[in-house]
Enzyme design. Structure first.
Site, PDB file in Angstrom:
ATOM      1  N   LYS A 180     -26.752  18.733  -4.707  1.00 55.80           N
ATOM      2  CA  LYS A 180     -27.662  17.487  -5.352  1.00 55.80           C
ATOM      3  C   LYS A 180     -28.618  17.095  -3.840  1.00 55.80           C
ATOM      4  O   LYS A 180     -28.877  17.682  -3.182  1.00 55.80           O
ATOM      5  CB  LYS A 180     -27.095  16.247  -5.560  1.00 55.80           C
TER       6      LYS A 180
HETATM    7  C1  LIG Z   1     -23.582  17.402 -10.653  1.00 53.52           C
HETATM    8  C2  LIG Z   1     -23.832  16.652 -11.688  1.00 53.52           C
HETATM    9  C3  LIG Z   1     -22.805  15.527 -12.156  1.00 53.52           C
HETATM   10  C4  LIG Z   1     -21.504  15.361 -11.642  1.00 53.52           C
HETATM   11  O1  LIG Z   1     -21.507  15.174 -10.376  1.00 53.52           O
HETATM   12  P1  LIG Z   1     -20.316  15.121  -9.155  1.00 53.52           P
HETATM   13  O2  LIG Z   1     -20.694  14.229  -8.155  1.00 53.52           O
HETATM   14  O3  LIG Z   1     -20.180  16.605  -8.833  1.00 53.52           O
HETATM   15  O4  LIG Z   1     -19.091  14.620  -9.879  1.00 53.52           O
HETATM   16  C5  LIG Z   1     -22.933  14.839 -13.351  1.00 53.52           C
HETATM   17  N1  LIG Z   1     -24.188  15.125 -14.099  1.00 53.52           N
HETATM   18  C6  LIG Z   1     -24.990  16.025 -14.105  1.00 53.52           C
HETATM   19  C7  LIG Z   1     -26.367  15.933 -14.689  1.00 53.52           C
HETATM   20  C8  LIG Z   1     -24.911  16.536 -12.793  1.00 53.52           C
HETATM   21  O5  LIG Z   1     -25.983  17.796 -12.504  1.00 53.52           O
END
Ligand SMILES: *Cc1c(COP(=O)(O)O)cnc(C)c1O
Length: 372
Positions: A180
């Site tokens: 992210k």
């Molecule tokens: C990465 C992601 C998640 C989950 O995030 P985590 O921190 O890995 O639990 C949820 N929704 C979207 C759209 C994502 O890209």
């Protein structure tokens, strides 16, 4: 090999983590609070609560909104599976909506057709860092008295009508997974302007404890906690928060670097007739957590990916169409033609803040080779 992504972590993050360990606050402590304040102040929201992941954040958001068995939650199918899993965690039913073909985000017209007497919440996703069209989504939900939870996992710094996303829904959820915009290894954040919801989320995050352990340790008098409702261990540690605080300092640089690289991709890809670059609905608004192009229908995506891999370039296929995963195949649903098109044709190219122009040129050369 040019990787699909690498998070930008440096000496500062390592030093901050080591200091957190030395201070003894390895569990949830003062740095978590500072990290929450840094994110709240960046976004301009009243409350931010750090949790162990965005998946945990989405789950807690639905628990705090009292969504449960018999309820429906409308979500885009074109998303990471966690968006729909959170709905299943609370025993509710995900209702899959189609997306807009250019932004890859929840289509308000498709959403409107899916409301029922059982709809309790809508989860728009700002997919890959591109803002969902929030105005009509919030208006439609408000007309029906339905809560909105923004899945802003990929969208820290994304804007919509010049305002940051993750600030307008009842509750918003962010991710700090290494793929992210900023990372804490694993981690997430809930944001809300509703003080009562924030208090409830705080209790739910930590086993339903009426007074959290860090508050009791610092109370200076004997305090006993009570358990009134079923909670979870979704806490973030001080070590992770220390890394997150350093990452927050880099956020402006990380965003501008991603945006610059994306604009450069847009230009370099222009001559490639069979590749459609992503759109930025309002120039400068997209956070470009990923840069996903669409290949022409007559191209074999797997062959393109394999050829690029042989040329030393890692790519990934599109975000999932959750309704096509075995776990979700049995859900009743309306047809989702746009989602299925994007899922079949989407290709993510490498994009990360420390990427150099020569590597980007190599990616485009490999893509040109693989698609002509
Ligand atoms: C990465 C992601 C998640 C989950 O995030 P985590 O921190 O890995 O639990 C949820 N929704 C979207 C759209 C994502 O890209």
């Amino acid at each position: 090999m040019i990787p699909i992504t690498i998070p930008l972590l440096g000496e500062e993050e390592a030093r901050a983590a080591a200091e957190a360990i030395r201070s003894g606050w390895v569990a949830q402590g003062p740095r978590v609070k500072e990290f929450e304040e840094a994110v709240a102040s960046f976004l301009g929201v009243e409350h931010a609560l750090a949790v162990s992941s965005c998946t945990a954040a989405l789950h807690l958001a639905l628990v705090a909104l009292d969504v449960g068995p018999g309820d429906e939650v409308i979500v885009p199918s074109l998303s990471f599976v966690a968006t729909a899993n959170a709905v299943r965690y609370v025993g509710a039913t995900p209702v899959f909506a189609d997306v807009d073909s250019r932004s890859y985000n929840l289509d308000p017209a498709a959403l409107e057709r899916l409301f029922s007497d059982h709809t309790r919440a809508v989860i728009p996703v700002h997919q890959l860092g591109c803002a969902a069209d929030l105005d009509p989504i919030l208006a439609l939900a408000a007309q029906r008295g339905v809560a909105v939870v923004e899945d802003a996992a990929c969208a820290l710094g994304t804007t919509y009508h010049q305002a940051l996303v993750g600030t307008r829904a009842t509750i918003s959820c962010f991710s700090f997974h290494p793929r992210k915009i900023i990372t804490t290894g694993e981690g997430g954040m809930l944001t809300t302007d509703d003080g009562d919801l924030a208090s409830r989320l705080r209790v739910l995050r930590s086993q339903g404890m009426s007074v959290p352990a860090d508050v009791r340790h610092q109370a200076g008098r004997v305090v006993f906690e009570e358990y009134r409702e079923l909670g979870y261990n979704y806490r973030l540690t001080d070590i992770q928060a220390a890394i997150g605080l350093e990452q927050m300092k880099r956020l402006p640089e990380l965003l501008s670097r991603r945006r610059e690289l994306a604009r450069r991709y847009d230009e370099l890809l222009h001559p490639l007739a069979s590749v459609t670059p992503p759109v930025d609905p309002e120039p400068g608004s997209h956070a470009y957590q990923s840069y996903m192009v669409l290949l022409d229908e007559d191209l074999d995506r797997e062959a393109v990916m394999q050829r690029m891999l042989e040329l030393g370039v890692s790519t990934r296929r599109s975000v999932q169409a959750i309704h096509l995963e075995p776990l979700y195949l049995d859900e009743d649903r309306a047809p989702l033609p746009v989602t299925e098109q994007i899922f079949a044709r989407g290709l993510m190219l490498p994009l990360y803040p420390q990427m150099v122009h020569e590597d980007q040129d190599r990616v485009v050369e490999a893509l040109a080779d693989a698609t002509t």
